[in-house]
Every structure is written in C-alpha cells, then in structure tokens.
Design an enzyme around this catalytic site. Structure first.
Site, PDB file in Angstrom:
ATOM      1  N   CYS A 205       0.808  -1.135  -0.161  1.00  0.00           N
ATOM      2  CA  CYS A 205      -0.037   0.177  -0.167  1.00  0.00           C
ATOM      3  C   CYS A 205       0.813   1.181  -0.047  1.00  0.00           C
ATOM      4  CB  CYS A 205      -1.254  -0.090   1.184  1.00  0.00           C
ATOM      5  SG  CYS A 205      -1.963  -1.404   1.376  1.00  0.00           S
ATOM      6  N   ASP A 252      -8.842  -3.074  -7.905  1.00  0.00           N
ATOM      7  CA  ASP A 252      -8.183  -2.081  -7.147  1.00  0.00           C
ATOM      8  C   ASP A 252      -8.021  -0.826  -8.362  1.00  0.00           C
ATOM      9  OD1 ASP A 252      -7.108  -0.139  -5.411  1.00  0.00           O
ATOM     10  OD2 ASP A 252      -5.136  -1.176  -5.250  1.00  0.00           O
ATOM     11  N   HIS A 283      -7.584  -3.743  -3.131  1.00  0.00           N
ATOM     12  CA  HIS A 283      -6.590  -3.162  -2.460  1.00  0.00           C
ATOM     13  C   HIS A 283      -6.377  -3.973  -1.186  1.00  0.00           C
ATOM     14  CE1 HIS A 283      -3.704   0.122  -2.067  1.00  0.00           C
ATOM     15  NE2 HIS A 283      -4.248   0.295  -0.623  1.00  0.00           N
TER      16      HIS A 283
END
Length: 313
Positions: A205, A252, A283
């Site tokens: 991330c 995502d 995600h």
C-alpha cells in the site's frame, strides 16, 4: 506542499474516501478521519470538496471529530510464529536523525550471513501483520527489517487509533520519510552477516509507493516488490536499477489504473520488470488480517515474490 508530498497525502485521503464509498467505512468515521487529515474542520471541508464529497456541514464534522475511533477489526493471524525455532525475531531500536527509531528485525537462526530485505509497512504503521511478513522473509533465508515510520511520534505501538497514524504519515513531509528510509537501509546493511550487496525491498500500500520511490534513490537495490503502491514520478523511473515486480489487484482501480502507463515507462527506460494483476482482488488483498484478504491471490503473490527475490538477489 511538494508534488511528492501532495501525492502521498492524496493517496491516504483517497483511500479513506474509497473505503467510505464502498461501504467499508462508516460516514462518521470517514468524517473524523477527514478532520485528522485536514488538520481542522475548515481543512476537512476543503479536503472533502476536493474528493467530491459535498454537503457536509461544519456541525456534522464537529460531531464526528469527537466520536470514538472505529478501527478496522484485525484478526491475529500469523503465518510464521514469533517464536518459530528456525528464526530470530523481535523489536529493535537504533539512533538516527537525532532520535530513537523503532523497527522489527528477523533473521534465519544459525546462518552466518544472508541477503537482506527491507519490508515497508502500510499507512497504518508497523502492525503485527508487517511483523509477520518480516518473519516470512527470515523464514525464506533473508535478514529482514521493517522500519517504523511513526518513530518520530514515538512509534506505532504508542497509538490505539490507526487513523492518527495514517494522518501523521500523510501530513509528514516526503523528505522526512525518505531520510528515515535511507537511515533504515544503513541500519539493515550494518547487521551482522548482512550481505549488503544482495539487497531487496518489499512494500505494501503506502509502503508499496515508498518502495517505488526508494528504488529511484538506491542504485544498489537489486530487487523491489511494490504491492499495489502508487507509481513514482515517471521522470524518475530511468533512475531505477532494481528488478521490479509490481503486484496489483484487478478490482483496485485507484492504483491499478496506472499500471499500464507505468509498465510502458519502465519498458522505455529498460528497467527489468514484471507486473501481476490478480482478477477479483482488491486493494490490500495480501493482508490476511484485513477484510480485503484474498487467499489464493495472496499466496500466489507471496510465492512469486520469493521467486523474484531469489532470482535477483
């Protein structure tokens, strides 16, 4: 605010907004986090307007500001136990940048020397999941280090409200994060038995975005694996010397929509790379303590990560 910092700030803000729109984040919690990010009710209203969230009154924001935190529930899932007999793992500290910095270090037990891998956490800080990933790195035969980028505020463990961690990370100048990352690299390379010339990095991330950016600054980095991280400036891509494995979730769109352009830029720059996009994965699909965990994609992505590290370190 620099372009880099603006990108970093927007990344966190857009993640909160996406979670809110998809029903994963209650409205009051989303507004509370917006106040934290914006720094004030006025700042939150400006931020919300930029995210396309309109019609939020100052009174509603004031009420949300005093609401108790609603952290995403996390399961205590470990793939490699902290006391696994084949590794040595635990919290460490080191002095740099005029302060004490926190990190998690793991290494294979009984091995005199090994390649090194830095693990960079998500925007929620150095959570147990990232510690577990660092132990997985050690289990695979590497000396792994996960620096705590919340160290300037006393470390991740100081906070019970993960949104405060995210807000700190988002609002911190990019140059400060980069300086922290570079000092962590020095600490990792100085570990006993560290094969500093065989150096890799994995990030998730926000940490995926940091992995991309660190790759543009570290010409001796041999392998980089950013999991669903925002791409660096395309102008900096030719500086990358590492072999890059980019991992994305097909659902995502906020991050994966830029994969094709990044792929083209890497190809034009002659950077060795491979991209994996997992259909049906969103995600943070690799995080087995979170609600987006997708086991088949996560297991394949991690197995491929180890192959990539092994082939390039």
């Amino acid at each position: 605010m620099s372009e880099y910092r603006q990108d970093l700030f927007r990344y966190v803000a857009e993640e909160f907004a996406e979670d809110y729109r998809e029903g994963e984040l209650p409205r009051r919690e989303f507004l509370r986090r917006s106040v934290l990010l914006g720094g004030s009710i006025l700042g939150a209203r400006t931020l919300l307007a930029s995210l396309g969230v309109l019609g939020v009154s100052a009174a509603e924001l004031a009420e949300a500001q005093t609401a108790p935190p609603q952290n995403e529930p996390a399961q205590n899932v470990y793939q490699v136990a902290p006391d696994d007999p084949s590794i040595e793992a635990g919290a460490v500290t080191y002095e740099a940048l005029g302060r004490t910095n926190f990190a998690y270090l793991a290494r294979p037990k009984g091995v005199a020397s090994a390649p090194i891998v830095m693990v960079i956490h998500e925007n929620r800080g150095l959570q147990p999941h990232i510690q577990d990933v660092t132990r997985r790195v050690a289990k695979a035969g590497y000396i792994g280090l996960a620096p705590d980028f919340v160290s300037p505020e006393g470390g991740t463990a100081k906070f019970t409200d993960t949104a405060q961690i995210s807000a700190f990370i988002a609002r911190t100048p990019a140059e400060a994060h980069v300086a922290h990352g570079l000092e962590a690299v020095k600490f990792l390379k100085a570990q006993p038995g560290a094969q500093a010339e065989r150096f890799g990095m994995v990030g998730f991330c926000w940490g995926g975005g940091m992995t991309w950016r660190m790759a543009t600054l570290l010409p001796d980095l041999k392998a980089a694996v950013p999991f669903y991280g925002p791409s660096p400036s395309f102008e900096d891509i030719p500086k990358i010397r590492a072999a890059v494995l980019g991992i994305y979730g097909g659902l995502d769109n906020r991050i994966t929509s830029n994969a094709a352009a990044t792929d083209a830029a890497l190809t034009a720059a002659g950077v060795k790379h491979q991209f994996l996009i997992y259909p049906g994965a969103n995600h943070a699909f690799h995080n087995d303590t979170g609600q987006n965990y997708k086991r088949d994609a996560a297991e394949n992505a991690w197995a491929t990560t180890l192959v990539w590290l092994g082939g390039n370190l």
